[in-house]
Every structure is written in C-alpha cells, then in structure tokens.
Design a protein around this motif. Structure first.
Motif, PDB file in Angstrom:
ATOM      1  N   SER A  97       0.822  -1.204   0.000  1.00  0.00           N
ATOM      2  CA  SER A  97       0.000   0.000   0.000  1.00  0.00           C
ATOM      3  C   SER A  97       0.859   1.259   0.000  1.00  0.00           C
ATOM      4  CB  SER A  97      -0.903   0.019   1.231  1.00  0.00           C
ATOM      5  OG  SER A  97      -0.128   0.235   2.406  1.00  0.00           O
ATOM      6  N   VAL A  98       0.199   2.392  -0.223  1.00  0.00           N
ATOM      7  CA  VAL A  98       0.891   3.684  -0.170  1.00  0.00           C
ATOM      8  C   VAL A  98       1.533   3.872   1.196  1.00  0.00           C
ATOM      9  CG1 VAL A  98       0.528   6.192  -0.156  1.00  0.00           C
ATOM     10  CG2 VAL A  98      -0.565   4.770  -1.913  1.00  0.00           C
ATOM     11  N   ALA A 124       0.289   9.637   6.489  1.00  0.00           N
ATOM     12  CA  ALA A 124      -0.605  10.784   6.282  1.00  0.00           C
ATOM     13  C   ALA A 124       0.123  12.095   6.543  1.00  0.00           C
ATOM     14  CB  ALA A 124      -1.827  10.659   7.189  1.00  0.00           C
ATOM     15  N   ARG A 125       0.962  12.133   7.593  1.00  0.00           N
ATOM     16  CA  ARG A 125       1.716  13.355   7.893  1.00  0.00           C
ATOM     17  C   ARG A 125       2.697  13.680   6.775  1.00  0.00           C
ATOM     18  NH1 ARG A 125       1.839  11.017  13.102  1.00  0.00           N
ATOM     19  NH2 ARG A 125       3.963  10.233  12.748  1.00  0.00           N
ATOM     20  N   GLU A 133      -2.744  14.338  -1.837  1.00  0.00           N
ATOM     21  CA  GLU A 133      -3.850  13.493  -1.398  1.00  0.00           C
ATOM     22  C   GLU A 133      -3.796  12.178  -2.167  1.00  0.00           C
ATOM     23  OE1 GLU A 133      -7.551  15.474  -1.741  1.00  0.00           O
ATOM     24  OE2 GLU A 133      -6.973  17.185  -0.483  1.00  0.00           O
ATOM     25  N   LEU A 134      -3.399  11.124  -1.472  1.00  0.00           N
ATOM     26  CA  LEU A 134      -3.316   9.797  -2.079  1.00  0.00           C
ATOM     27  C   LEU A 134      -4.042   8.808  -1.172  1.00  0.00           C
ATOM     28  CD1 LEU A 134       0.432   9.638  -3.231  1.00  0.00           C
ATOM     29  CD2 LEU A 134      -1.581  10.063  -4.642  1.00  0.00           C
ATOM     30  N   GLU A 147       2.416  10.077  -9.114  1.00  0.00           N
ATOM     31  CA  GLU A 147       2.002   9.748  -7.748  1.00  0.00           C
ATOM     32  C   GLU A 147       3.018   8.828  -7.081  1.00  0.00           C
ATOM     33  OE1 GLU A 147      -2.843  10.038  -8.278  1.00  0.00           O
ATOM     34  OE2 GLU A 147      -1.783   8.250  -8.959  1.00  0.00           O
ATOM     35  N   ARG A 148       3.588   7.913  -7.841  1.00  0.00           N
ATOM     36  CA  ARG A 148       4.631   7.046  -7.277  1.00  0.00           C
ATOM     37  C   ARG A 148       5.875   7.848  -6.910  1.00  0.00           C
ATOM     38  NH1 ARG A 148       5.686   3.315 -11.831  1.00  0.00           N
ATOM     39  NH2 ARG A 148       7.093   2.223 -10.410  1.00  0.00           N
ATOM     40  N   GLN A 149       6.167   8.900  -7.710  1.00  0.00           N
ATOM     41  CA  GLN A 149       7.298   9.767  -7.386  1.00  0.00           C
ATOM     42  C   GLN A 149       7.045  10.513  -6.075  1.00  0.00           C
ATOM     43  OE1 GLN A 149      10.388  10.392  -9.411  1.00  0.00           O
ATOM     44  NE2 GLN A 149      10.792  10.929  -7.293  1.00  0.00           N
TER      45      GLN A 149
END
Length: 500
Positions: A97-98, A124-125, A133-134, A147-149
């Motif tokens: 996951s992210v 999240a921080r 926002e992901l 987004e991966r970057q």
C-alpha cells in the motif's frame, strides 16, 4: 572545513574497470541551503550521489559530516548519518500500500508486530507535508508515475533527515505537484536541512538553488553562487561549448497524401471525442499536463490501453489494437513515459534492446545469434549518435538516459515502423542530448515517417512539432499551426485560456 557545512567531500575518485568516472570531485553542502548539481548524462552525477548514499565506495577521497571524516560501506550507514537519496528511478514495492511504501525501512512496531495505525498516521503526515492526497491503503501498482514519485519523496522526508538528495524529482510531476515540492524544499531549507538537487531543468535551478555545481566528464567545471551566473554560463560549463538556441528548422506542408493514422471521436475513461490525423512527414505534438489524457491517448494508439468508443484508422483501414504486437505489425512504434519500467530490457545489451522487436525477422532458422543483433545496431549507431561501443555489446543500463532513449528510437527504425508514438521523449534527458533527439526526430520526419509526441514538456512541442494540439481534462481545447506554436500559447491553452 566550514562549520556551516553539513557535508564536505574532497578528491572523490571512482572507476568501474578501466572506465574512470570521477576524477577528484570536491563539494560542500551547507546546512539550510540548496545546491544544484548539474551535468550532461554521463558526467558522473549519478555515481557521485550513489557514493554519498552508500551504494558505491570511492576509490579515493574523503567524506566529512559536520567536520568529522566518515565512510559509508552501506546505504544503512549513509542513512544513519542523516543522508537520504530520492532517486530518479522509482524503487517502490508495487504490491504494498501507499502507507507501507512510505514507511519502508522504518516500519513502526508494537509488541513485535507492525503498528499499522502508527504507520498510517506517519504516512498521512508525510503526504500532508507535500500537500498530496493519495489513498494510503491502496496498492502502489495502480498509481500513475507522478504519484509514485510523490511516495518516494514522502518516504525520504518522513524521517529526521539532515541531508536530502533529489535526483530529477519533478520529471514525472505536474506543475502543481512541482510547486508543492518546491514549497516543501524551502521549509526543509529553513529548518537547516542540506539539499542537493539534481535536475536538467535550468529554470528550476534559478528558482530554488542557492549554489550551483556543474560536473563535466567527472570533473567539477563550475562552482558558484546561483546569483552570480546565468543560464548561458551554466550550459557552457555543462557541455564545454556554447549551445546555440538556433537550429535547423523543419516544416511540413500538407501534401494530400492521405493520413497514416487518424481517429474519429475516440474516447475512453481518460479522454473523449478526439479527432486527429497525421500525414507522412508530419510531427504532431499533443501538449497536456498531468490529468490531460494525452499519455493515455498515445497509449491507446499503440494498444497499450484500450479506447471504448470511436474509430482508429491506420493507412485508411479501421483497426482496433488489442495488444501492442498488433500495432507493431501495422508499422507503429512506441516510446513509453517510463522507459526504465516499460521500455528497457535492463539486463540485456544495447544491441539486444535495439533488435528486440525484430528478433523474428533477424533470426535464421529460428536461431538468433549475437552477430545478427550487433549488425542491426551498427546500422543505426552513427545515425542516432548513440554514445556506446559500435557493436552495442555493453549492458543498456550503463548508458545515460539520453542514449537509452536513442536506442529505443532505433528499435523502431530497425523494425521498419512508419508511425512513431512518443510519450515524454526527453524526460530525464540533459540539454545536449535533448537537441540531438530533436535533430533525430526532424530527420526521421524528412524521410517520410509520421511522428506523434505526447508531452507535458512544452519544449518538446515548440522545438519539433509541425502542428500542435492541447488537451485539458481529456478534451482537445486548442489546435495550433506551426507558426502559432509558442510556450505562451501552449501554457495559456493548457490553463484554459484558449478555445478549440
């Protein structure tokens, strides 16, 4: 050594076999300052930062942290000293996951188990600090390249790092994401973090860097305060000569030969009602920022993704590619946005990479020999100005980004492709290699090949396109003739300031 310097290196040398890469590099990274590290591909930048990150050990020279000499035998030792590298090549774990990716290497634990609540809060921080926002519980494999970057950057900035090394961090980011990154860098700078920033974009250097250091052929060719130099001085230090802004132009006048590729009302989840046509010898530029649908449109023309409505014709015949192999058989070649992940055969030789789509044709009695691949590579080596051995025997991963891109172009020339679809063709490519790639594209168009370029880099469009389209949120919002193409017109249209 100044007490204001977090890191000081002196006389760093490094060779790989008989190839000398670094010839005694000196550099200071002051606390609370941004130092831009520049140089053409192959100048030694990557090797130098890999030494700082603990990936490589220098053959000679010293490294000092806060005035005390040290050496890094592992990446862990470098990180323990407070140094983190955000590399250009993304190294995430796609199935995780992210949140798990952001916490990799520093997973919080409780009673011997991963503390998932703490992990999610930490992620999240880190994302909040980037203004991103992901979906923190979503697997990374479903995210786009930009987004991966962001996740790579969030992972590096989540801890208490004292020195951050950014390697081409904005190459896959939208303008808004890049601006948020610059704001984060300024906050880190104010908190005393030393930052080394590698980029090919000189406008970024003059926007955020306090110091500039240029490497050329493994040696420092320029060290200065950014305010004391201009772009021409920096470029001259990079290439060892003046790079003229003037170049041989190429224009295309419609000849009524019929379209090589055309679409009518093409649509998918990412784009809608796209109508375009490309004649032989034409270079169509499609300009669009992240979310525009331009790369998805290009992918659909090659069968990388599917369109759900509308018509695609190749040489007048209606087609619907279910797989890229079908597009290749129709004479369509393709450069993906992420060449490392989707284009290169990383462990294979340069010659093998160029010959890959043509293996079946080159083989004799179903047998492929290295000599066949080397012969194919020699055909294009000089034409494309690939900086490698003439037989292409070295591993493709040893070449600079610009030369890798030229090899991928050569792949489709050897395959006989008459239509080239290119996404971000100069991403991560230095100023000198950019001009060489642009020259190659103009020459290919002169031979009658049709070229479509989908790019978020306005220079790709202004330099070579004979006609341009601008896409915003999946729709074409502007059409520009060659004499109308300019940075101002492209950015205005992309910002909603022009009509179709």
């Amino acid at each position: 050594m100044s007490p204001d310097n977090f890191l000081s290196v002196r006389g760093i040398r490094k060779s790989f076999g008989l190839v000398k890469v670094l010839h005694g590099v000196d550099l200071d990274l002051p606390k609370g300052s941004v130092t831009a590290l520049l140089g053409e591909n192959g100048a030694g930048k990557s090797t130098f930062v890999r030494i700082l990150a603990g990936d490589h050990q220098p053959d000679a020279g010293t490294i000092a942290i806060d005035g005390s000499q040290c050496s890094f035998r592992t990446v862990a030792q470098s990180r323990q000293a407070g140094i983190r590298l955000i590399a250009q090549e993304i190294a995430d774990a796609p199935t995780l996951s992210v949140a798990e990716n952001i916490a990799l290497g520093a997973l919080p634990s409780r009673y011997g188990f991963v503390d998932r609540g703490n992990m999610r809060a930490m992620a999240a921080r880190a994302l909040d600090a980037l203004g991103a926002e992901l979906p923190i519980d979503a697997p990374v494999s479903g995210l786009r390249l930009g987004e991966r970057q962001i996740i790579e950057i969030a992972r590096a900035t989540a801890g208490a790092s004292k020195c951050l090394i950014f390697d081409e961090p904005t190459a896959a980011l939208s303008d808004a994401e890049a601006q948020r990154l610059f704001a984060l860098i300024q906050r880190l700078q104010r908190s005393g973090v030393a930052i080394l920033y590698i980029t090919h974009r000189l406008d970024e250097v003059f926007a955020i860097a306090n110091h500039v250091c240029v490497l050329r052929d493994g040696r420092v060719s320029l060290k200065a305060l950014t305010r004391d130099v201009d772009q021409a001085t920096v470029v001259n230090a990079m290439v060892g000569r003046e790079v003229s802004s003037q170049h041989e132009t190429y224009s295309h006048a419609p000849k009524g030969q019929g379209a090589v590729l055309e679409t009518e009302n093409l649509g998918s989840a990412a784009f809608t009602d796209v109508r375009l046509s490309i004649e032989p010898g034409e270079i169509l530029g499609i300009y669009g920022k992240v979310g525009s649908g331009a790369p998805e449109l290009a992918g659909a023309l090659f069968g990388e993704t599917e369109f759900t409505r509308g018509t695609l014709r190749i040489n007048g015949e209606t087609v619907r590619f279910r797989h890229p192999a079908e597009a290749i058989r129709r004479g369509v070649g393709f450069l993906p946005a992420d060449r490392a992940r989707d284009g290169l055969l990383k462990t294979r030789s340069v010659a093998e990479n160029l010959a890959a789509p043509s293996w079946k044709r080159l083989a004799k009695r179903l047998m492929m020999f290295r000599s066949f691949e080397e012969k194919a590579f020699r055909t294009w080596h000089a034409t494309l100005k690939v900086r490698s051995s003439p037989d292409g025997s070295e591993q493709i991963s040893t070449l600079s980004g610009g030369n890798q891109q030229k090899v991928l172009l050569g792949r489709w020339l050897e395959a006989g492709s008459t239509m080239l679809v290119l996404i971000e063709p100069t991403r991560g490519v230095d100023v000198g290699a950019r001009q060489e790639i642009y020259a190659v594209l103009r020459n290919l168009a002169r031979t009658g090949r049709s070229i479509l370029i989908a790019s978020s880099d306005y220079e790709d469009i202004t330099e070579v396109a004979t006609r341009a389209m601008v896409m915003v949120r999946g729709r074409v919002v502007a059409q520009l003739a060659q004499n109308e193409i300019s940075t101002e017109r492209l950015t205005q249209a992309a910002g909603g300031g022009a009509d179709a």
